[in-house]
Design an enzyme around this catalytic site. Sequence first.
Site, PDB file in Angstrom:
ATOM      1  N   GLY A   1       1.826   5.262  12.674  1.00  0.00           N
ATOM      2  CA  GLY A   1       2.567   4.149  13.264  1.00  0.00           C
ATOM      3  C   GLY A   1       1.911   3.648  14.537  1.00  0.00           C
ATOM      4  O   GLY A   1       1.791   2.435  14.760  1.00  0.00           O
TER       5      GLY A   1
ATOM      6  N   GLU B   1       8.779  16.613  14.894  1.00  0.00           N
ATOM      7  CA  GLU B   1       9.304  16.455  13.538  1.00  0.00           C
ATOM      8  C   GLU B   1       8.592  17.421  12.594  1.00  0.00           C
ATOM      9  O   GLU B   1       7.368  17.403  12.484  1.00  0.00           O
ATOM     10  CB  GLU B   1       9.086  15.014  13.075  1.00  0.00           C
ATOM     11  CG  GLU B   1       9.746  14.729  11.749  1.00  0.00           C
ATOM     12  CD  GLU B   1       9.472  13.310  11.266  1.00  0.00           C
ATOM     13  OE1 GLU B   1       8.304  12.896  11.291  1.00  0.00           O
ATOM     14  OE2 GLU B   1      10.429  12.641  10.859  1.00  0.00           O
TER      15      GLU B   1
ATOM     16  N   GLY C   1       6.598   5.444   7.984  1.00  0.00           N
ATOM     17  CA  GLY C   1       5.747   6.629   7.912  1.00  0.00           C
ATOM     18  C   GLY C   1       5.810   7.407   9.205  1.00  0.00           C
ATOM     19  O   GLY C   1       6.779   7.290   9.967  1.00  0.00           O
TER      20      GLY C   1
ATOM     21  N   CYS D   1      13.443  10.995   7.026  1.00  0.00           N
ATOM     22  CA  CYS D   1      13.219  10.607   8.421  1.00  0.00           C
ATOM     23  C   CYS D   1      14.462  10.886   9.251  1.00  0.00           C
ATOM     24  O   CYS D   1      14.380  11.197  10.422  1.00  0.00           O
ATOM     25  CB  CYS D   1      12.853   9.143   8.477  1.00  0.00           C
ATOM     26  SG  CYS D   1      14.008   8.105   7.582  1.00  0.00           S
TER      27      CYS D   1
ATOM     28  N   LYS E   1       0.888  -1.171   0.000  1.00  0.00           N
ATOM     29  CA  LYS E   1       0.000   0.000   0.000  1.00  0.00           C
ATOM     30  C   LYS E   1       0.926   1.221   0.000  1.00  0.00           C
ATOM     31  O   LYS E   1       1.436   1.644   1.040  1.00  0.00           O
ATOM     32  CB  LYS E   1      -0.873  -0.016   1.250  1.00  0.00           C
ATOM     33  CG  LYS E   1      -2.176   0.736   1.143  1.00  0.00           C
ATOM     34  CD  LYS E   1      -2.059   2.175   0.697  1.00  0.00           C
ATOM     35  CE  LYS E   1      -1.979   3.152   1.829  1.00  0.00           C
ATOM     36  NZ  LYS E   1      -1.792   4.550   1.347  1.00  0.00           N
TER      37      LYS E   1
ATOM     38  N   GLU F   1       9.140   1.883  10.924  1.00  0.00           N
ATOM     39  CA  GLU F   1      10.224   2.852  10.705  1.00  0.00           C
ATOM     40  C   GLU F   1       9.561   4.219  10.751  1.00  0.00           C
ATOM     41  O   GLU F   1       8.838   4.592   9.829  1.00  0.00           O
ATOM     42  CB  GLU F   1      10.887   2.640   9.339  1.00  0.00           C
ATOM     43  CG  GLU F   1      11.585   1.304   9.183  1.00  0.00           C
ATOM     44  CD  GLU F   1      12.819   1.175  10.045  1.00  0.00           C
ATOM     45  OE1 GLU F   1      13.262   2.176  10.639  1.00  0.00           O
ATOM     46  OE2 GLU F   1      13.335   0.051  10.135  1.00  0.00           O
TER      47      GLU F   1
HETATM   48  P1  NAD Z   1       2.100   8.839   6.971  1.00  0.00           P
HETATM   49  O1  NAD Z   1       2.290   8.135   8.263  1.00  0.00           O
HETATM   50  O2  NAD Z   1       1.059   9.870   6.904  1.00  0.00           O
HETATM   51  O3  NAD Z   1       1.717   7.787   5.827  1.00  0.00           O
HETATM   52  C1  NAD Z   1       2.545   6.678   5.548  1.00  0.00           C
HETATM   53  C2  NAD Z   1       1.690   5.597   4.895  1.00  0.00           C
HETATM   54  O4  NAD Z   1       0.778   5.087   5.862  1.00  0.00           O
HETATM   55  C3  NAD Z   1       0.845   6.087   3.730  1.00  0.00           C
HETATM   56  O5  NAD Z   1       0.833   5.086   2.747  1.00  0.00           O
HETATM   57  C4  NAD Z   1      -0.533   6.245   4.363  1.00  0.00           C
HETATM   58  O6  NAD Z   1      -1.588   6.153   3.454  1.00  0.00           O
HETATM   59  C5  NAD Z   1      -0.548   5.097   5.346  1.00  0.00           C
HETATM   60  N1  NAD Z   1      -1.435   5.238   6.497  1.00  0.00           N
HETATM   61  C6  NAD Z   1      -1.777   6.371   7.149  1.00  0.00           C
HETATM   62  N2  NAD Z   1      -2.576   6.064   8.199  1.00  0.00           N
HETATM   63  C7  NAD Z   1      -2.726   4.720   8.212  1.00  0.00           C
HETATM   64  C8  NAD Z   1      -3.415   3.799   9.057  1.00  0.00           C
HETATM   65  N3  NAD Z   1      -4.111   4.199  10.127  1.00  0.00           N
HETATM   66  N4  NAD Z   1      -3.340   2.483   8.779  1.00  0.00           N
HETATM   67  C9  NAD Z   1      -2.623   2.041   7.734  1.00  0.00           C
HETATM   68  N5  NAD Z   1      -1.963   2.865   6.887  1.00  0.00           N
HETATM   69  C10 NAD Z   1      -2.003   4.189   7.127  1.00  0.00           C
HETATM   70  O7  NAD Z   1       3.535   9.363   6.574  1.00  0.00           O
HETATM   71  P2  NAD Z   1       3.944  10.264   5.335  1.00  0.00           P
HETATM   72  O8  NAD Z   1       3.427  11.637   5.600  1.00  0.00           O
HETATM   73  O9  NAD Z   1       3.585   9.588   4.069  1.00  0.00           O
HETATM   74  O10 NAD Z   1       5.552  10.242   5.448  1.00  0.00           O
HETATM   75  C11 NAD Z   1       6.242  11.070   6.307  1.00  0.00           C
HETATM   76  C12 NAD Z   1       6.610  10.367   7.610  1.00  0.00           C
HETATM   77  O11 NAD Z   1       7.328   9.163   7.322  1.00  0.00           O
HETATM   78  C13 NAD Z   1       7.534  11.190   8.454  1.00  0.00           C
HETATM   79  O12 NAD Z   1       7.088  11.190   9.795  1.00  0.00           O
HETATM   80  C14 NAD Z   1       8.880  10.485   8.354  1.00  0.00           C
HETATM   81  O13 NAD Z   1       9.739  10.643   9.428  1.00  0.00           O
HETATM   82  C15 NAD Z   1       8.466   9.071   8.179  1.00  0.00           C
HETATM   83  N6  NAD Z   1       9.542   8.323   7.509  1.00  0.00           N
HETATM   84  C16 NAD Z   1      10.285   7.434   8.256  1.00  0.00           C
HETATM   85  C17 NAD Z   1      11.340   6.748   7.668  1.00  0.00           C
HETATM   86  C18 NAD Z   1      12.169   5.757   8.452  1.00  0.00           C
HETATM   87  O14 NAD Z   1      12.800   4.908   7.841  1.00  0.00           O
HETATM   88  N7  NAD Z   1      12.210   5.831   9.771  1.00  0.00           N
HETATM   89  C19 NAD Z   1      11.628   6.950   6.334  1.00  0.00           C
HETATM   90  C20 NAD Z   1      10.872   7.863   5.612  1.00  0.00           C
HETATM   91  C21 NAD Z   1       9.813   8.529   6.221  1.00  0.00           C
END
Ligand code: NAD
Length: 512
Positions: free
Chosen positions: A253, A405, A248, A304, A195, A270
């Site tokens: 998370g 963040e 994400g 991230c 997804k 992550e």
């Molecule tokens: P996000 O958490 O909004 O979304 C990430 C994914 O999760 C998307 O595909 C989204 O549709 C899905 N999602 C959202 N809510 C969900 C739920 N309740 N159940 C299942 N899926 C769900 O993150 P974003 O805005 O796309 O990305 C930015 C974030 O990602 C930042 O906080 C960043 O730090 C983090 N990130 C972490 C790493 C790492 O390796 N630690 C790497 C890159 C980004």
Amino acid sequence: MNAEGSSVSSGQVRADGSPRLEAFKLYIDGEWCESASGRWLETKNPYTGKAWAVIPRGNAQDVDRAVQAANRAFVSGPWASMHPSDRGLLLHRLGDLIAANAERLAELEVRDNGKLRVEMLGQMKYLPRWFQYYGGLADKIEGRMPPTDKKGMLHYVSYEPVGVVGAITPWNSPLLLTVWKLAPALAAGNTVVIKPSEYASTSLLALVELFEQAGFPKGVVNVVTGLGAETGEPLVEHPCVDRIAFTGGNLAGRNIYEAAARQFKRVSLELGGKSPNIVFGDAGIEDAVKGVISGIFAASGQTCMAGSRLLLHSSIHDAFLARLVEVMKAARLGDPNSPDTDVGPVATEQQLQKVLDYIELAKEEGARCILGGRRATRPECGEGWFVEPTIFADVTNDMRIAREEVFGPVLSVIKFDSDDEAVALANDTPFGLAAGLWTTDLARSLSLPKRLRAGTVWVNAYRVVSYLSPFGGFKESGLGRENGLEAIYEYMEAKSVFINPRPAITNPFTLQ
Ligand code: NAD
């Protein structure tokens, strides 16, 4: 490939009569299809602010079809019986196809998330390494035969795939972060439903065409695009999904962790960071300035592992900031496709607003803005979603700008006087993803990494990651590790087997 057999169909009519957009499709059980919802989501180019394609707005029905396909492929069919060496060969073949298609994949990523083409192309050219490394590892997970204290019995430990993996990924490095999950999961023999982010799905759909070309059996890899609530949640909650691999933000998370816990589902997370980049008085200033820039202004701070807190020794504080501001004033914002651009837009309109809100918050908290501090309206930024690279001095570690963040080009500078104070400030955060140190002192280089509560520590470097090295977070930056040997075991279950060749159980109640 004709439109029927590819991720893209001829076009999608828009309700307001405006031009047709490229329409992408879902990939389920080896077939390209539209969502059961019959609905679509626009995907926009952050540099122009305009929609350029539509992706299917998937729903729980699509997720169920994809998970059932992945489950069938896991339980029966060619994948289930494939020798690990043959899985490895498929992964190698896929790596070669990615190398041959790097330009197209990079182009799609830039259109979706606005990151610099040079960076995305570099990532695409590096991706094959993951498939080569884990392809090589596929037939080297050997199990063990520990000495047993159970007389007359044969005992061994084998490692088996977990089952169906649900991979949920963000928009900032869509393919790289998906590949970190896909390569070890497939090498271990699992099947996968992905997804991707609703803001950046197209490069993954193009990658899946390459899985087809490499010869992966149907159902092994499936993609359902859509919103987190409509596709991500049903994926996490589906009873046939054995493991969730998520990258994400911390809000999603936490929701995923809670939902997975209800079914005792395996999960890796992550998540975000507020990583310290610590510059000591003895650092090589020019290199450290570049290291600080790469930590927070490269990729417009949308990583991230961004070094969003600069901890600066008081002896060099003013001179260092003067040089940092001087270099950043010369940074060129603009078209992410141009090789002359240093800083591109942020990826989404919501992200633009979020970053601008944090900038206002920092001003209200009393931080001193010494660079930027607003939306970029330079002519070369056009209608794009740009933020001026922003530096706040006089930040204290209790301010929200130092604790939360931002995920944008905003640096918080905090002064320190001693090594102990630097370590205390660095660790005083809910996160623990990464940390950077800039010093020429060997003793400090050797002693400080152990004292920092972070999954990755760099000394005189920043944002260095590799397929060979585990990556993940301490504390609220997540659970589990991606990359390196560690990652393949994240996608396997250890099984203990005891074989009694001559059963002679005299007492079933005491097993004697
Ligand atoms: P996000 O958490 O909004 O979304 C990430 C994914 O999760 C998307 O595909 C989204 O549709 C899905 N999602 C959202 N809510 C969900 C739920 N309740 N159940 C299942 N899926 C769900 O993150 P974003 O805005 O796309 O990305 C930015 C974030 O990602 C930042 O906080 C960043 O730090 C983090 N990130 C972490 C790493 C790492 O390796 N630690 C790497 C890159 C980004």
